[in-house]
Design a protein around this motif. Structure first.
Motif, short mmCIF file in Angstrom:
data_model
loop_
_atom_site.label_atom_id
_atom_site.label_comp_id
_atom_site.label_asym_id
_atom_site.label_seq_id
_atom_site.Cartn_x
_atom_site.Cartn_y
_atom_site.Cartn_z
N PHE A 4 0.86 -1.46 0.10
CA PHE A 4 0.22 0.21 -0.43
C PHE A 4 0.84 1.14 0.17
CE2 PHE A 4 -2.34 -2.80 2.19
CZ PHE A 4 -3.66 -3.39 0.84
N SER A 5 2.23 1.42 0.24
CA SER A 5 3.05 1.80 0.71
C SER A 5 2.73 3.39 1.24
CB SER A 5 3.11 2.85 -1.50
OG SER A 5 3.83 3.52 -1.67
N GLN A 6 3.27 4.56 1.20
CA GLN A 6 3.25 5.92 1.68
C GLN A 6 2.42 6.73 0.77
OE1 GLN A 6 5.83 4.08 4.43
NE2 GLN A 6 6.43 6.98 4.33
N PRO A 7 2.09 7.52 1.33
CA PRO A 7 1.94 9.35 0.64
C PRO A 7 3.45 9.81 0.42
CG PRO A 7 0.30 9.06 2.19
CD PRO A 7 0.70 8.04 2.35
N SER A 8 4.15 10.12 1.79
CA SER A 8 5.64 10.32 1.27
C SER A 8 6.68 9.20 0.47
CB SER A 8 6.21 10.63 2.46
OG SER A 8 6.47 8.89 2.90
N ALA A 9 6.83 8.23 -0.12
CA ALA A 9 7.17 7.24 -0.88
C ALA A 9 6.74 7.82 -1.98
CB ALA A 9 7.12 6.29 -0.24
N VAL A 10 4.89 7.67 -2.81
CA VAL A 10 4.97 8.32 -3.11
C VAL A 10 5.36 9.47 -4.10
CG1 VAL A 10 2.57 8.20 -4.69
CG2 VAL A 10 2.74 6.71 -3.36
N ALA A 11 4.84 10.65 -3.45
CA ALA A 11 5.80 11.52 -3.96
C ALA A 11 7.16 11.67 -4.14
CB ALA A 11 5.14 12.34 -2.95
N ALA A 12 7.74 10.80 -3.74
CA ALA A 12 9.24 11.07 -3.72
C ALA A 12 9.79 10.01 -5.45
CB ALA A 12 10.60 9.97 -3.03
N LYS A 13 8.41 8.87 -5.41
CA LYS A 13 8.48 8.20 -6.54
C LYS A 13 7.79 9.27 -7.89
CE LYS A 13 9.67 4.95 -8.06
NZ LYS A 13 10.76 4.60 -8.46
N ALA A 14 6.86 10.10 -7.32
CA ALA A 14 6.40 11.34 -8.94
C ALA A 14 7.54 12.24 -9.11
CB ALA A 14 5.44 11.17 -8.25
#
Length: 290
Positions: free
Chosen positions: A68-78
């Motif tokens: 499910f990841s997490q918003p901070s990791a998703v933002a870093a990938k973006a």
């Protein structure tokens, strides 16, 4: 504060009537600005709260961050995909497909809807076939489009345009057919020709409904462009998201989902803004009745 004096004399008391502006009253512009700010704040409460809860849950171990990841990791990938140009390139491809299919479908829907509303024989000929095709799931027609148009961009654009076409065509037809007969009789009594009635009565009468259908069709077009990129594309946001799932990169998959959501909201908002500008008179009338 200016004090306005009413020079009419009361019959009972014979006194001057003094009226002061109510301090609770606000101008229409101020009310509109306040409502806009309040709408924006309330609209952000739920998504921001969900993001915070998501981040806390992932950091606390309440959910499995591997899936499910997490918003901070998703933002870093973006940020990583933006810097590499991957996300931008996929986004541009999807936008081109979306706009092309939406414009073609909308124009065809308006044209066919108007023609069917004005030409009875054409309506009797086309309406049954269009309604029969409308109830078929769009994805069920995709293999047929691939057979007819090959594996290039054409079947994708036809697929997207078709979903927009149905909504706009049926709305245009219904709006034109629901114009009261009395309106036509009044126009004839003033000696207006068929062309003049079409230009000065039918088009203004159906424009608000057409704009509403275009707003609805914007969301359908967004859904269809992502769907077709899922199953028959090697580029675009749909492929970007689906490929991330296939190679198990959850962070990138969530970047795709969020980007699709933002693009859909912006596109729908742009269509709504342009539509409101086009039928500003209708919006003002409807606002008075709310």
């Amino acid at each position: 504060m200016t004090v306005q004096m009413d020079r009419s004399v009361s019959r009972d008391e014979g006194n001057w009537v003094e009226r002061r502006p109510d301090p609770r009253q606000r101008s229409a512009a101020y009310q509109a600005r306040r409502d806009g700010v309040l709408r924006l704040v309330l609209g952000l409460v739920l998504p921001v709260g969900m993001l915070v809860a998501w981040e806390i849950s992932a950091r606390s171990g309440w959910i499995d961050a591997r899936f499910f990841s997490q918003p901070s990791a998703v933002a870093a990938k973006a940020q990583e995909d933006l810097r590499s140009g991957l996300l931008w390139s996929e986004l541009k491809i999807t936008i081109v497909r979306l706009l092309t299919g939406y414009v073609i479908g909308s124009l065809a829907g308006i044209l066919v809807g108007l023609l069917m509303s004005q030409v009875k024989i054409l309506r009797w000929m086309l309406e049954p076939m269009i309604r029969a095709l409308y109830v078929i799931p769009k994805l069920a027609l995709l293999p047929l489009f691939l057979l007819l148009f090959g594996l290039g961009e054409m079947p994708k654009l036809v697929f997207i345009s078709l979903g927009t076409f149905y909504i706009v065509a049926f709305t245009t037809l219904s709006a034109a057919m629901m114009i009261p007969t009395a309106f036509h009789e009044v126009a004839r009594s003033y000696g207006l020709s068929s062309g003049q009635r079409f230009r000065w009565m039918i088009v203004p009468a159906i424009t608000p409904q057409i704009v509403s259908s275009l707003k609805l069709a914007s969301g359908i077009s967004m859904l269809l462009v992502i769907a077709v990129e899922f199953v028959n594309a090697h580029e675009g946001l749909g492929y970007y998201t689906w490929h991330a799932w296939q190679i198990f990169v959850p962070d990138r998959m969530y970047v795709g989902v969020v980007t699709v959501s933002i693009l859909g909201v912006l596109f729908g908002g742009l269509v709504g803004l342009l539509g409101s500008r086009l039928v500003r008179w209708a919006d003002s009338e409807y606002a008075q009745s709310r």
